[in-house]
Enzyme design. Structure first.
Site, PDB file in Angstrom:
ATOM      1  N   ASP A   1     -28.911   4.130  30.427  1.00  6.88           N
ATOM      2  CA  ASP A   1     -28.600   5.685  30.209  1.00  6.88           C
ATOM      3  C   ASP A   1     -28.400   6.208  28.809  1.00  6.88           C
ATOM      4  O   ASP A   1     -27.977   7.444  28.456  1.00  6.88           O
ATOM      5  CB  ASP A   1     -27.328   5.757  30.868  1.00  6.88           C
TER       6      ASP A   1
ATOM      7  N   CYS B   1      -5.603  16.136  -3.170  1.00  7.43           N
ATOM      8  CA  CYS B   1      -6.188  14.734  -3.659  1.00  7.43           C
ATOM      9  C   CYS B   1      -7.630  14.520  -2.750  1.00  7.43           C
ATOM     10  O   CYS B   1      -8.649  14.093  -3.283  1.00  7.43           O
ATOM     11  CB  CYS B   1      -5.268  13.742  -3.571  1.00  7.43           C
TER      12      CYS B   1
ATOM     13  N   ASP C   1     -23.968   3.084  31.988  1.00  2.62           N
ATOM     14  CA  ASP C   1     -23.621   1.778  31.607  1.00  2.62           C
ATOM     15  C   ASP C   1     -24.283   1.572  30.066  1.00  2.62           C
ATOM     16  O   ASP C   1     -24.129   0.293  29.387  1.00  2.62           O
ATOM     17  CB  ASP C   1     -24.623   0.887  32.611  1.00  2.62           C
TER      18      ASP C   1
ATOM     19  N   ASP D   1     -23.107   8.314  36.437  1.00  2.00           N
ATOM     20  CA  ASP D   1     -24.261   7.587  36.939  1.00  2.00           C
ATOM     21  C   ASP D   1     -23.626   6.686  38.142  1.00  2.00           C
ATOM     22  O   ASP D   1     -22.655   6.218  37.990  1.00  2.00           O
ATOM     23  CB  ASP D   1     -24.760   6.481  35.914  1.00  2.00           C
TER      24      ASP D   1
END
Length: 846
Positions: free
Chosen positions: A718, A94, A714, A515
């Protein structure tokens, strides 16, 4: 799109496309020339004001060719995504049928249908198809559809009511079918298994009368509770697109029809073949209804995460209207309204505090169970729980713009997405049902030609068994149910998968690049050390230095001023402030000359810093930045400011190592400071002195050798690195939900969400593979058995009744296995990282 006739009489179709990037008339001309060159385009008119291109095609329009021409000219065509709620799907075939029907619409780029959520996400060129077009395409495929919006409390109730009504109808059908089936089963199978029952039937009831009773009861079952299979299966079969309902319809109709002939016209059958199989037909219907009922119950449990999220929304709000406070439904709250919140109440929508103060439990949003202080100016988020005080706030976001609505949208999108592993299932199920029907036909012919007497009976029974055993329900549910439960459990842990593909990609990651600022650290410098020289007092130096730094906006200056104020020191007014770029600052404070800066600034002032060199070296090894203060021409102190490491960071890195991952750090700090932090945290590899645009290059270096890299940042500064990484994880704080560059959003600022997300990804993919193995292995093993492959060796045949039971069991097994993910235990689940929704439910007593 519309159709008219051209002057030549050929059908003419019109198409309108939204274009981005045009700025002047020359852009218009460039786009028109590009579109006119597209084969089939008769006219092209581009409007700069509306930013649209209106095209007329001779014959069927070709939106993709037009889009390619626009892109080659240097512009883009906007895309849009429409979500549909679909009813009537029962198996993987389906899903494929609906996807193909949607994909054939001009302007549709991709269509993804999820059997478990019963939703379709359609990516299309903006303005080329309407919701009505999409709904019509689904209806042409044999199903019903409607537009699906973001879940709200009211919409969630409606959806829940629809599912519950469907479940109730299934339970009623199952009960009726079971009551009618039991006498048929006893009359027929009892006669075969219990000699006394056979004797009673033959003498008290009579064989022919028994068959008449079975016919009457079987007719009631097939055209009562079982009619649902024929209503969907027969039209699908006539369209040349058979599905699971078609298999059940064929199997039960064959057994029933043969039995009817044997009952009322036995003379047309070969001698010795006049047997009835009413019990097989009715038991098949009953068992499949049982499987559907259990599926409906389990499906409801897979979507509990969305239900809990929707349940976090308040239903009403206390709003100031003039001089009165009135309680209004949530959908009547508008931007700018002032809302009052009392202790113990939910915050209804997002806003900023105007008056009052309190502590708000934001665990349902961030996963952090510790209530957060809220004062004037602080942001509050809808769905969070006010604990102690009362306050009023001004509404800044309502409806789909609130944080909670965005979270619900992200979870729904992740649950409705398809993983790359699903591509194999789609390829198989496209041909699966036709292949099963061919296998059943082949089984019938082989048994009819080569089987023992009565060959026709053997041929019929085994062909029906093949049709029933091979239902692809388990295949269709294997992946989406695991995704639903896995992403729902992730949301409870404060981990939001913006893209479902990340759920699979995260499992294959071998390097985690972090980071430093704001991810490993708190993101705001703090004063860590102040060592005065002989003849100076620490508080005296700090008060003077902080007074000078009040004129500076540098983060280091803010940290020093904050430390002085935290100690309650009075800051004098300053005169003759001077900033020397790259060196430091100086000023007159209360009649004294104060200078603050790096060692080179002290050298420039003629001061020797050798006495503090061992201290400065120690501070540097600890990852802290040493500064010096001079007062009235004398060296007064060495000061250290650092961005402190989050308390949860060391444990999170240990957990990543425990998962067998390599941990790397990307920072703009100098190499010595970066190396010090790496040693302190046990980080494996460092990329130091990296400028913001150099993070992408660092990720490419980490990827050397074919390693899959995830980057954690963050989510704002970034963005390029988050997009470049194989998987981007954004550390958020609840208000940064819609971070477009990231694949995964960690609602809490806690790095421990990273190992939790990875561990959950591994568990979910493992669960999917278990489901797929069961679904495929089940069919691979049992279809040959149902066809009678073992009969020449040991006389084993699979009754259609047992085939129906096994088919229903396979789907229930897959759903049950997926639901095990609800019990997933996060490796970093600690007191400071709670399961947000579970915490909120305990607080509100739900």
């Amino acid at each position: 799109m519309s159709s008219v006739a051209s002057r030549s009489g050929a059908p003419l179709s019109r198409l309108s496309l939204p274009i981005e990037g045009m700025t002047c008339a020359s852009c218009v001309g460039r786009v028109e020339r590009a579109l006119t060159a597209v084969p089939g385009v008769q006219t092209a008119s581009v409007n700069l004001a509306t930013e649209r291109a209106d095209l007329s095609f001779i014959g069927a329009p070709d939106p993709q060719a037009a889009v390619r021409a626009i892109e080659r000219a240097g512009y883009t065509v906007r895309e849009a995504t429409t979500e549909l709620s679909i009813e009537g799907m029962t198996c993987a075939s389906c899903v494929g049928r609906v996807e193909r029907g949607l994909a054939q619409l001009p302007g549709v780029i991709a269509a993804s249908v999820n059997l478990a959520t019963e939703r379709a996400q359609v990516r299309h060129l903006a303005g080329t198809v309407s919701v009505a077009d999409l709904v019509a395409a689904v209806e042409n495929a044999g199903y019903t559809a409607r537009a699906a919006g973001v879940s709200t409390a009211a919409a969630g109730d409606q959806e829940e009511e629809r599912r519950e009504a469907e479940a109730r109808a299934l339970r009623r059908s199952l009960l009726l079918a079971a009551v009618l089936t039991l006498p048929v089963f006893i009359l027929e199978m009892g006669s075969h298994l219990v000699p006394a029952m056979h004797h009673w039937v033959m003498h008290a009831v009579g064989l022919q009368t028994s068959w008449y009773l079975q016919f009457a009861l079987a007719t009631l079952v097939l055209f009562g509770p079982g009619l649902r299979f024929f209503r969907k299966g027969v039209p699908a079969l006539l369209r040349g697109a058979p599905d699971m309902n078609s298999l059940v319809s064929l199997g039960t109709a064959a057994a029933y029809g043969y039995s009817v002939v044997a009952t009322f016209a036995p003379g047309v059958l070969p001698p010795g073949t006049a047997n009835v199989y009413f019990e097989a037909a009715v038991v098949i219907v009953t068992l499949i209804l049982l499987g559907r009922t259990l599926e409906a119950r389990a499906k409801g449990r897979t979507s509990q995460a969305i239900k809990r999220l929707v349940g976090l929304q308040a239903r009403t709000a206390r709003v100031q209207r003039g001089d009165e406070t009135v309680e209004v439904p949530l959908d009547e709250v508008t931007l700018g309204d002032v809302v009052l919140v009392r202790p113990g109440e939910k915050v209804p929508v997002d806003g900023a505090v105007l008056e009052g103060a309190s502590y708000v439990d934001e665990s349902m949003i961030t996963g952090e169970p510790v209530p957060v202080a809220k004062a004037v100016g602080a942001e509050v988020v809808g769905g969070t729980l006010n604990t102690t005080g009362a306050f009023s706030f001004r509404v800044t976001k309502v409806g789909g713009d609130t944080v909670l609505a965005q979270i619900i949208r992200l979870v729904e999108q992740a649950q409705g997405s398809k993983l790359p592993i699903q591509a194999l299932v789609d390829r198989v199920t496209m041909w699966f049902v036709p292949a099963v029907m061919a296998a059943a036909a082949l089984t019938f012919l082989v048994w009819l030609v080569l089987g023992p007497a009565p060959a026709l009976t053997f041929a019929l029974v085994n062909a029906v068994a093949v049709l029933i055993i091979a239902c692809p329900c388990a295949m269709g549910l294997a992946t989406p149910t695991s995704i639903m439960v896995g992403t729902g459990r992730a949301a409870e842990l404060g981990v939001l998968f913006r893209k479902g593909e990340a759920l699979q990609a995260l499992r294959d990651v071998s390097v985690i690049a972090l980071d430093k600022t704001g991810t490993l650290t708190k993101g705001r410098p703090e004063l860590t050390d102040l060592e005065p020289a002989d003849g100076f007092q620490a508080d005296e130096v700090l008060a003077l230095v902080a007074a000078v730094e009040t004129r500076s906006e540098h983060p280091i200056a803010e940290a020093i001023v904050a430390a002085a104020r935290a100690r309650g020191l009075a800051l004098a007014t300053i005169e003759r402030f001077e900033a020397v770029p790259g060196f430091g600052v100086s000023a007159r404070v209360a009649g004294r000359t104060v200078a603050v800066g790096a060692d080179r600034y002290m050298t420039r002032l003629g001061l020797e810093v050798a006495a503090f060199r061992p201290t400065a070296q120690r501070l540097g090894e600890q990852g802290r930045s040493p500064l010096y203060a001079a007062i009235d021409g004398r060296l007064a102190a060495v000061i250290a400011v650092a961005d402190p490491i989050k308390e949860s960071t060391p444990a999170a890195i240990q957990a990543l190592h425990a998962l067998g991952l390599k941990v790397a750090m990307i920072t703009g700090d100098n190499a010595a400071t970066a190396a010090a932090i790496a040693r302190q945290l046990g980080i494996d590899e460092v990329a130091a002195e990296v400028l913001p645009d150099g993070k992408v290059a660092a990720l490419k270096r980490f990827r050397a050798g074919g390693a899959k890299v995830a980057f954690v940042g963050d989510g704002i500064n970034d963005a390029p690195a988050l997009a470049e990484a194989d998987v981007g994880l954004a550390i958020g704080t609840g208000t940064d939900v819609a971070i477009e560059a990231a694949d995964v959003v960690l609602m809490s600022g806690d790095l421990r969400g990273v190992p939790n997300a990875i561990a959950l990804s591994q568990a979910t993919i493992r669960n999917i593979k278990q489901n797929l193995f069961w679904a495929f292995a089940y069919n691979a093993v049992l279809i040959p058995v149902a066809a009678g492959l073992l009969y020449p060796f040991n006389g084993t045949l699979l009754s259609p009744i047992f085939a129906a039971a096994a088919m229903a069991l396979s789907s229930v097994f897959v759903l049950g296995n997926a639901l095990r993910l609800k019990r997933f235990h996060a490796p970093m689940q600690a007191d400071t990282l709670g399961t947000g929704m579970a915490e909120s439910e305990r607080e509100t007593g739900r």
